[in-house]
Design an enzyme around this catalytic site. Structure first.
Site, PDB file in Angstrom:
ATOM      1  N   ARG A   1       0.817  -1.218   0.000  1.00 34.51           N
ATOM      2  CA  ARG A   1       0.000   0.000   0.000  1.00 34.51           C
ATOM      3  C   ARG A   1       0.851   1.269   0.000  1.00 34.51           C
ATOM      4  O   ARG A   1       0.409   2.325  -0.449  1.00 34.51           O
ATOM      5  CB  ARG A   1      -0.974  -0.015   1.181  1.00 34.51           C
ATOM      6  CG  ARG A   1      -2.171  -0.912   0.904  1.00 34.51           C
ATOM      7  CD  ARG A   1      -2.884  -1.207   2.169  1.00 34.51           C
ATOM      8  NE  ARG A   1      -1.973  -1.878   3.083  1.00 34.51           N
ATOM      9  CZ  ARG A   1      -2.340  -2.676   4.054  1.00 34.51           C
ATOM     10  NH1 ARG A   1      -3.588  -2.887   4.277  1.00 34.51           N
ATOM     11  NH2 ARG A   1      -1.442  -3.261   4.817  1.00 34.51           N
TER      12      ARG A   1
ATOM     13  N   GLU B   1       4.772  -9.004  15.889  1.00 32.90           N
ATOM     14  CA  GLU B   1       4.165  -9.428  17.149  1.00 32.90           C
ATOM     15  C   GLU B   1       4.431 -10.924  17.360  1.00 32.90           C
ATOM     16  O   GLU B   1       4.803 -11.366  18.434  1.00 32.90           O
ATOM     17  CB  GLU B   1       2.660  -9.139  17.062  1.00 32.90           C
ATOM     18  CG  GLU B   1       2.001  -9.085  18.409  1.00 32.90           C
ATOM     19  CD  GLU B   1       0.523  -8.773  18.276  1.00 32.90           C
ATOM     20  OE1 GLU B   1       0.099  -8.363  17.180  1.00 32.90           O
ATOM     21  OE2 GLU B   1      -0.184  -8.970  19.265  1.00 32.90           O
TER      22      GLU B   1
HETATM   23  P1  AMP Z   1       3.657  -1.952  11.829  1.00 31.43           P
HETATM   24  O1  AMP Z   1       3.052  -2.638  13.005  1.00 31.43           O
HETATM   25  O2  AMP Z   1       3.750  -0.459  12.029  1.00 31.43           O
HETATM   26  O3  AMP Z   1       4.962  -2.572  11.446  1.00 31.43           O
HETATM   27  O4  AMP Z   1       2.640  -2.160  10.634  1.00 31.43           O
HETATM   28  C1  AMP Z   1       2.940  -2.990   9.577  1.00 31.43           C
HETATM   29  C2  AMP Z   1       2.069  -2.770   8.385  1.00 31.43           C
HETATM   30  O5  AMP Z   1       0.831  -3.381   8.632  1.00 31.43           O
HETATM   31  C3  AMP Z   1       1.824  -1.336   8.020  1.00 31.43           C
HETATM   32  O6  AMP Z   1       2.461  -1.098   6.778  1.00 31.43           O
HETATM   33  C4  AMP Z   1       0.342  -1.222   7.873  1.00 31.43           C
HETATM   34  O7  AMP Z   1       0.018  -1.074   6.501  1.00 31.43           O
HETATM   35  C5  AMP Z   1      -0.218  -2.537   8.323  1.00 31.43           C
HETATM   36  N1  AMP Z   1      -1.082  -2.460   9.492  1.00 31.43           N
HETATM   37  C6  AMP Z   1      -0.766  -2.825  10.765  1.00 31.43           C
HETATM   38  N2  AMP Z   1      -1.803  -2.695  11.575  1.00 31.43           N
HETATM   39  C7  AMP Z   1      -2.813  -2.213  10.821  1.00 31.43           C
HETATM   40  C8  AMP Z   1      -4.170  -1.845  11.087  1.00 31.43           C
HETATM   41  N3  AMP Z   1      -4.725  -1.944  12.302  1.00 31.43           N
HETATM   42  N4  AMP Z   1      -4.907  -1.385  10.071  1.00 31.43           N
HETATM   43  C9  AMP Z   1      -4.367  -1.270   8.837  1.00 31.43           C
HETATM   44  N5  AMP Z   1      -3.120  -1.613   8.524  1.00 31.43           N
HETATM   45  C10 AMP Z   1      -2.344  -2.072   9.506  1.00 31.43           C
END
Ligand code: AMP
Length: 171
Positions: A59, A96
């Site tokens: 995205r 996670e």
């Molecule tokens: P992160 O936990 O910041 O490493 O998130 C990883 C990826 O997952 C990001 O690029 C987001 O696009 C996606 N992502 C994580 N959590 C969500 C959520 N609750 N809603 C939408 N996208 C998410």
């Protein structure tokens, strides 16, 4: 700004139970909202001499490429393993549960280039943290990490360089 927030759809229990997923496809599919989102984000970087915008699969490509076009910058792809054809720099990072790996072409960024990194949502910050490492390893000068939306309750910006995080919409 509230209108843009409202058009993002919440999907409960995706991709697993307990997670409320921010589904940005509803915003992307609305011509006016998509244009407004890119205009608002790119405005911040006009005149800042951004050489390249790094987009994070998948995205992040939709946002990164549009920003690069507006800024007259190049586009760099950070992809999942096995997709990039040339020699790559790999980074494995913690999720996670378990780990994930991302790749970038070793010649995608030249030392000293001014780099903006784009992704859709800042959640825990693990993904963007890995991309920042990759950009810095290649000698890029990180201008900022930008996100369309930030889930503030997850405190992802704590994992990223101080003062180098911007999010358009905060949840
Ligand atoms: P992160 O936990 O910041 O490493 O998130 C990883 C990826 O997952 C990001 O690029 C987001 O696009 C996606 N992502 C994580 N959590 C969500 C959520 N609750 N809603 C939408 N996208 C998410």
């Amino acid at each position: 700004m509230q209108e843009l927030k409202d058009i993002i759809r919440d999907v409960s229990d995706f991709p697993k139970k307990g997670i409320v997923f921010k589904d940005i496809t509803t915003l992307l599919g609305d011509a006016k909202s998509y244009q407004q989102m890119i205009d608002l984000m790119s405005h911040r970087y006009i005149g800042k001499k951004i050489d390249k915008v790094v987009g994070v699969e998948a995205r992040g490509f939709i946002i990164g490429a549009a920003l690069a076009y507006k800024l007259g910058a190049g586009v760099v792809l950070v992809r999942k393993p096995g997709k990039l054809p040339f020699s790559t720099f790999k980074k494995t990072y913690d999720l996670e549960y378990g780990t994930d790996t991302l790749e970038i072409h070793t010649d995608a960024i030249k030392p000293g280039e001014n780099i903006l990194i784009a992704d859709d949502v800042l959640a825990t910050g693990g993904t963007m943290g890995a991309v920042v490492d990759m950009v810095q390893n290649l000698g890029g000068n990180l201008y900022e990490c930008c996100f369309m939306a930030e889930l503030e309750f997850l405190h992802g910006r704590k994992k990223l360089p101080d003062g180098k995080v911007f999010s358009l919409l905060k949840f």
